[in-house]
Design an enzyme around this catalytic site. Structure first.
Site, PDB file in Angstrom:
ATOM      1  N   GLU A  53       0.369  -1.017   0.286  1.00 21.51           N
ATOM      2  CA  GLU A  53      -0.015   0.079  -0.197  1.00 21.51           C
ATOM      3  C   GLU A  53       1.057   1.013  -0.005  1.00 21.51           C
ATOM      4  OE1 GLU A  53      -2.427  -3.608   1.585  1.00 21.51           O
ATOM      5  OE2 GLU A  53      -0.167  -2.290   1.906  1.00 21.51           O
ATOM      6  N   ARG A 259       7.448 -13.650   0.159  1.00 19.54           N
ATOM      7  CA  ARG A 259       6.896 -11.970   0.781  1.00 19.54           C
ATOM      8  C   ARG A 259       7.240 -11.178   1.936  1.00 19.54           C
ATOM      9  NH1 ARG A 259       4.717  -8.460   2.104  1.00 19.54           N
ATOM     10  NH2 ARG A 259       2.282  -7.422   2.506  1.00 19.54           N
ATOM     11  N   LEU A 328       0.366  -7.814  -9.382  1.00 21.41           N
ATOM     12  CA  LEU A 328       0.494  -8.731 -10.655  1.00 21.41           C
ATOM     13  C   LEU A 328       1.312  -7.410 -11.496  1.00 21.41           C
ATOM     14  CD1 LEU A 328      -1.294  -8.660 -13.215  1.00 21.41           C
ATOM     15  CD2 LEU A 328      -1.922 -10.338 -11.525  1.00 21.41           C
ATOM     16  N   ILE A 329       0.235  -6.126 -11.259  1.00 19.69           N
ATOM     17  CA  ILE A 329       1.050  -5.011 -12.128  1.00 19.69           C
ATOM     18  C   ILE A 329       2.590  -4.804 -11.966  1.00 19.69           C
ATOM     19  CG2 ILE A 329       0.478  -2.697 -12.355  1.00 19.69           C
ATOM     20  CD1 ILE A 329      -2.114  -3.051 -11.051  1.00 19.69           C
TER      21      ILE A 329
END
Length: 410
Positions: A53, A259, A328-329
């Site tokens: 974020e 992650r 995924l962008i």
């Protein structure tokens, strides 16, 4: 929340063993501040819970500053990685602190101390007591880059007595997509508009892309990336590769980027147990990987574009376990072909658009994805078509930051 407060503080202190940032000024979690009270008010408060974020908020903050040059930014977060990334977005006159726990006392002290003129929550951070205290303090709060999956909507409806008033207390909701907007209306938000996805406006740094390409040149075989992996997915990949019955030297070089930082050591051990000589990014001399490694471990923060640039093909973490997938962008913006598993509900709209654009493919499980990856690694033209499609896909969806900034500052 009051009963849970000691447990939450203990959990953050425990995580601070591996991520010391969690132990920084923990009193701020309760709304107590050891700094001098800021003069006046007028803070533009923005909350980005974690690293993803915070990175998404970066282009929004830039656009807000272009349209409102006198902006005084107060940036809050919840995780250590988010706080570290957020510190890089601050300018002179800005401030940063932890978001307080969602108790009446902590949130009241937060608003009394900082006195923001307005607030913006990123993506999914709707906290009932926080919004109630914002209304008490007369602070309008917007939700930007908002998303709500079908699964989260079902969960929220079971807690409707808490979340519907909170959603209704938002002044404005700027949703990523039309399906997100409809689900947010069902959750109780009144003024909802579709403004696009800020993650498309986060452009990879050229220096990181160049670094990744240098890493790729150092590899003696194709590089297969498991990007932003979650617990269990590394073992799935190793098992699927083992089932291919190829020798370690015949397999692609595996690059794993977990992650969560607290899993770096665990994943390193897992790769070593599979018979791979592991080269950890943190130990690379002169910034380059050793030539004789069997696997690379991306145990650094903020270098995801470099990892995508180093890979011939990526597999999307969080999508092979039932966790909803990761962003995924970024892979598309870096020109990295992508394979996804069945679980992408956290980024449903972007996933379907990437599939339609030819930037990604979906596989039913890790075994199928591994088999498809090995075929694609032998098919350079197909990978190049996917890479080009990804770059076009990412470029075609930009502009959300300027639109959101204009609406938030209005």
């Amino acid at each position: 929340m009051r009963l849970a407060t000691p447990l939450l503080l203990a959990r953050w202190w425990w995580r601070g063993r591996q991520e010391p940032g969690y132990r920084v000024v923990m009193a701020e979690r309760l709304g107590f501040y050891d700094m001098r009270r800021p003069s006046g008010c007028g803070w533009f408060w923005l909350h980005a819970v974690s690293l993803g974020e915070t990175l998404a908020a970066a282009p929004l903050i830039e656009a807000l500053r272009r349209q409102g040059p006198d902006l005084r930014l107060l940036l809050t977060c919840t995780t250590a990685t988010g706080r570290e990334a957020g510190a890089k977005l601050l300018r002179e006159g800005d401030a940063q602190c932890w978001l307080p726990l969602d108790t009446p006392g902590a949130t009241r002290r937060f608003f009394d101390f900082w006195q923001p003129r307005q607030g913006v929550l990123m993506e999914t951070e709707v906290w009932p007591t926080l919004i109630a205290q914002a209304q008490r303090a007369g602070v309008p709060v917007d939700l930007a880059n908002a998303r709500l999956s079908r699964k989260s909507l079902r969960s929220g409806q079971r807690m409707a007595a808490l979340l519907r008033p909170a959603a209704a207390g938002l002044r404005r909701v700027l949703a990523q997509s039309a399906p997100d907007a409809e689900r947010l209306r069902c959750m109780g938000a009144s003024r909802v508009e579709v403004a696009g996805n800020l993650k498309f406006d986060s452009k990879p740094e050229p220096e990181l892309l160049a670094l990744g390409r240098r890493w790729r040149e150092a590899a003696d075989r194709p590089v297969l990336l498991l990007a932003v992996s979650r617990d269990g997915e590394e073992a799935m990949l190793l098992q699927a590769l083992s089932a291919q019955r190829a020798s370690i030297r015949e397999r692609p070089l595996i690059l794993v980027v977990p992650r969560h930082p607290q899993r770096f050591d665990e994943v390193a051990s897992l790769l070593a147990e599979a018979g791979l000589r592991v080269a950890r990014r943190s130990a690379w001399r002169a910034g380059l990987p050793p030539a004789d490694a069997g696997a690379w471990l991306g145990d650094s923060m903020g270098e995801m574009p470099a990892y995508y640039a180093a890979a011939d093909l990526a597999m999307l973490g969080g999508s092979f376990a039932p966790l909803g997938g990761q962003n995924l962008i970024q892979a598309a913006a870096c020109g990295c072909p992508l394979l996804m598993g069945p679980s992408t509900f956290n980024f449903a709209a972007a996933a379907e658009e990437a599939l339609a654009a030819g930037a990604a493919e979906r596989c039913q499980d890790m075994a199928a994805a591994t088999a498809r990856a090995l075929r694609l690694l032998d098919d350079s033209p197909a990978r190049q078509r996917m890479a080009s499609a990804g770059l076009r896909f990412a470029a075609s969806h930009q502009g959300a930051a300027e639109r959101m900034a204009q609406q938030l500052l209005s």
